[in-house]
Design an enzyme around this catalytic site. Structure first.
Site, PDB file in Angstrom:
ATOM      1  CG  ASN A  45      -0.346  -0.211   2.524  1.00  8.59           C
ATOM      2  OD1 ASN A  45       0.558  -1.033   2.668  1.00  8.59           O
ATOM      3  ND2 ASN A  45      -0.800   0.529   3.520  1.00  8.59           N
ATOM      4  CD  GLU A  58      -5.510  -5.681  -1.519  1.00  6.29           C
ATOM      5  OE1 GLU A  58      -4.861  -4.620  -1.322  1.00  6.29           O
ATOM      6  OE2 GLU A  58      -6.479  -6.028  -0.820  1.00  6.29           O
TER       7      GLU A  58
HETATM    8 ZN    ZN Z   1      -8.126  -2.091  -2.190  1.00  7.94          ZN
END
Ligand code: ZN
Length: 135
Positions: A45, A58
């Site tokens: 992230n 992701e």
């Molecule tokens: Zn997400």
């Protein structure tokens, strides 16, 4: 998972998690994807002072794979601190379905949480490319 060698995918996601850029939330998530061609791409992230510009681990991993030429992703591993940090958000689920509704989603918590799903099971009745071609 049948016919797909995902050995090492969770470990790759676990390592990617350490590269998270999350000075605002302190939340660290790692992801790793396995492409149809057998390549592995990782992501973490990445936050921003303008919060809305942040990107999940992701999508970071999937976009890296697709921008390198991959068009089908067989599996994704997501590693977070605990269950609530391994569940992909809605935006990531939509992107997963784009690159393979059957994508195996392996969710793992550092605390021992473990769950497996498919992209389509995480986003039932998804808006998807086949629907676009029928319009
Ligand atoms: Zn997400």
């Amino acid at each position: 998972m049948t016919g797909v060698d995902t050995s090492g995918l969770v470990d790759a996601a676990r390592k990617a998690r350490e590269r998270a850029y999350s000075p605002y939330s302190g939340v660290k998530i790692g992801a790793a994807v396995l492409t149809e061609g057998g390549a592995v791409y990782t992501g973490a992230n990445v936050e921003n002072a303008s919060y809305g510009l942040s990107c999940c681990a992701e999508r970071t991993a999937m976009f890296k794979a697709v921008s390198e030429g991959a068009r089908k992703i067989l599996a994704i591993a997501v590693v977070g601190k605990s269950e609530q940090f391994t569940r992909p958000c809605g935006a990531c689920r939509q992107v997963m379905v784009e690159f393979n509704p059957e994508m195996a989603v392996m969710m793992r918590g550092v605390d021992g949480f473990s769950a497996d799903a498919t992209a389509k099971s995480l986003l039932p009745a998804a808006f998807n490319p086949p629907e676009l071609s029928k319009r």
